[in-house]
Each structure stands twice: as C-alpha cells, then as structure tokens.
Enzyme design. Structure first.
Site, PDB file in Angstrom:
ATOM      1  N   TYR A  83      47.901  12.069   7.582  1.00 44.23           N
ATOM      2  CA  TYR A  83      47.165  12.903   8.800  1.00 44.23           C
ATOM      3  C   TYR A  83      46.668  12.199   9.750  1.00 44.23           C
ATOM      4  O   TYR A  83      45.878  10.941   9.527  1.00 44.23           O
ATOM      5  CB  TYR A  83      46.617  13.807   8.249  1.00 44.23           C
ATOM      6  CG  TYR A  83      47.024  15.348   7.069  1.00 44.23           C
ATOM      7  CD1 TYR A  83      47.179  16.274   6.625  1.00 44.23           C
ATOM      8  CD2 TYR A  83      47.596  14.470   5.332  1.00 44.23           C
ATOM      9  CE1 TYR A  83      47.876  17.077   5.879  1.00 44.23           C
ATOM     10  CE2 TYR A  83      47.801  15.069   4.520  1.00 44.23           C
ATOM     11  CZ  TYR A  83      48.028  16.341   5.046  1.00 44.23           C
ATOM     12  OH  TYR A  83      49.538  17.764   3.963  1.00 44.23           O
ATOM     13  N   GLU A  84      47.261  13.049  10.860  1.00 48.41           N
ATOM     14  CA  GLU A  84      47.065  12.085  11.947  1.00 48.41           C
ATOM     15  C   GLU A  84      45.343  12.559  11.994  1.00 48.41           C
ATOM     16  O   GLU A  84      44.905  11.306  13.059  1.00 48.41           O
ATOM     17  CB  GLU A  84      47.189  13.870  12.971  1.00 48.41           C
ATOM     18  CG  GLU A  84      46.643  13.540  14.336  1.00 48.41           C
ATOM     19  CD  GLU A  84      47.410  14.469  15.650  1.00 48.41           C
ATOM     20  OE1 GLU A  84      46.556  14.568  16.547  1.00 48.41           O
ATOM     21  OE2 GLU A  84      48.052  15.424  15.022  1.00 48.41           O
ATOM     22  N   SER A  85      44.734  12.761  11.538  1.00 47.33           N
ATOM     23  CA  SER A  85      42.916  12.049  11.311  1.00 47.33           C
ATOM     24  C   SER A  85      42.570  10.953  10.999  1.00 47.33           C
ATOM     25  O   SER A  85      41.550  10.926  10.827  1.00 47.33           O
ATOM     26  CB  SER A  85      42.114  12.979  10.531  1.00 47.33           C
ATOM     27  OG  SER A  85      42.539  14.122   9.114  1.00 47.33           O
ATOM     28  N   GLY A  86      43.525  10.221  10.289  1.00 48.24           N
ATOM     29  CA  GLY A  86      42.612   8.956   9.899  1.00 48.24           C
ATOM     30  C   GLY A  86      42.849   8.719   7.641  1.00 48.24           C
ATOM     31  O   GLY A  86      42.832   7.797   7.950  1.00 48.24           O
ATOM     32  N   GLY A 124      49.782  14.319  17.557  1.00 47.13           N
ATOM     33  CA  GLY A 124      50.113  13.313  17.626  1.00 47.13           C
ATOM     34  C   GLY A 124      51.950  13.332  17.800  1.00 47.13           C
ATOM     35  O   GLY A 124      52.720  12.474  17.455  1.00 47.13           O
TER      36      GLY A 124
END
Length: 251
Positions: free
Chosen positions: A52-55, A132
C-alpha cells in the site's frame, strides 16, 4: 428469469481477484482494488504480497482498510518503510508485478482520470486526485483497473489525464519512457476490456453471465469494438462469494 445469486459488484470483484496470481507483488489502491486484492489473498493467492502507498509491505489486513493510513496495514505488514522508499526503490525500479487501480473516468486508450470532471480551472467535480496512481500506472509491470461501467465513466476522452494508460495509441508509452506495460485489463460490473495488441484501444473481450455485448456497448462512451471470441465470465463460487461478503459486510 431467475435472479443471479450474486450482485454485479460481486462478480466484478471476484473477476478482478482472479486476475491476480499467487506469489505476485501487488500495489493496491483503496476501494474496489483493495477489496479484490484481499479476496484473492483469501482464496486462490495466499502468497499475494500486497503493498500500500503508505509504505506497508506485505500487509495482511483482517478487514478492509478504510484508507492507506489505516492502522491495520502497519500492524499486519512484514515491514513499514518510508513513502519515498516505496516509490523510489520498489515501484519506480520495476519491482512490482501488478498495480491495481480504480478510476473515475477511463478512455478508449485506458488513460485514467481521478482529478477533475469538466474543465480543470473550473471543474464540475473535483476528485480526490492523483496520489500514487501516475507512478503505479507508469512503472508496474502491468496494471489492472477495476471500476463500475457507465457512459460517464468510460468516455471517448478523459477530461484530465491523471495516469497515462496507452496515450493516444501504439508507441506512446515507449516515447514517454514509461517502464511498465500499462493497463492490460479493465474489469467492470458488466465485463472485461483489454487493449488491442496493435491499436492499444480497449476491446470488449468478456461479458459477465446474463450481460449482452450490446448492453456493454450502449454503456460505453465510444464505439466499443467487440472481440470475435467473446468470452463469458465464469460465475463466482460459493466460497468466493462468502469471502467477498465477509469483507464487505454483506454476509
């Protein structure tokens, strides 16, 4: 005619989930893409590695995350890294197999709009924006889009190109230096569209049970071509439906 034991959203979700293979690395968008990816992981692809984009790398949430900042993603991930590392090391370096995206609009060449409806300077609707998605569409080895089908969503030309699909036809991705293959499949609640190998224009290659090709063409904002060997989507199994409903609260 007897009603199907599943909804159009459910068969769309199951069809999208089936496009993911066990062992793949998958960059997951929130919403319908997240639902489908989590269905895949709980059914035929237990080794699906979700990013996921949050890392959060390798997240295995026990419920659908409300956003990329949902704590369940960090709590269940193999590791959590910075957002620049997700993009610079994992995504832009070509280490992600598939990007799973949604769209407010998509056009005949699979360009995606999640920015505005109408004129950019004076829009009718301002959408959540890029996030993203442009990098996912540019750099993942392939991209799968999942969205509901309507003439407002599948348009001749998007109002704003947030994420490049196949540009205006063959050669555009290469000219722009985009690493990945771009959208290889668009899965809707009516059927499946795939880019023509030569023109890169989306073609209807499959319909869900009970859906006629003419109905899909009527719901599309351009003159949609239909494959000669049009397929019919296999119906969802009882097990797949149970997983979808457990995640969405429809059980």
């Amino acid at each position: 005619m007897t009603a199907a034991p599943w909804t159009s959203d459910e068969i769309m979700t199951v069809t999208a989930a089936r496009s993911l293979r066990d062992g793949m690395s998958c960059f997951v968008g929130i919403g319908l893409p997240s639902t489908a990816a989590n269905v895949a992981r709980r059914t035929h692809a237990p080794g699906l590695w979700m990013v996921y984009e949050s890392g959060t790398l390798g997240a295995v949430p026990d419920h659908l995350p409300l956003s990329i900042g949902d704590g369940v993603l960090a709590d269940t991930a193999d590791t959590v890294v910075s957002v620049p590392e997700v993009f610079n090391y994992w995504l832009q370096a070509g280490r992600i197999d598939v990007g799973f995206l949604g769209a407010a609009q998509i056009d005949r060449y699979a360009n995606i709009n999640t920015t505005v409806i109408g004129d950019y300077a004076d829009p009718k609707v301002r959408l959540p924006g890029a996030g993203g998605a442009p990098e996912i569409a540019a750099s993942c080895r392939e991209v799968v889009v999942i969205m509901r089908h309507s003439r407002r969503a599948l348009v001749e030309k998007v109002d704003f190109v947030t994420s490049v699909g196949h540009g205006s036809g063959p050669g555009d991705r290469e000219r722009l230096g985009l690493r990945g293959a771009g959208p290889v499949r668009v899965i809707t609640d009516l059927g499946v569209l795939e880019p023509d190998p030569l023109t890169r224009e989306l073609v209807l290659t499959g319909v869900h049970p009970g859906v006629e090709a003419d109905a899909v063409r009527e719901a599309t904002g351009w003159d949609l071509a239909v494959a000669d060997d049009l397929a019919v989507t296999p119906e969802p199994t009882g097990g797949e439906l149970a997983v979808v409903r457990s995640l969405t609260g429809a059980a």
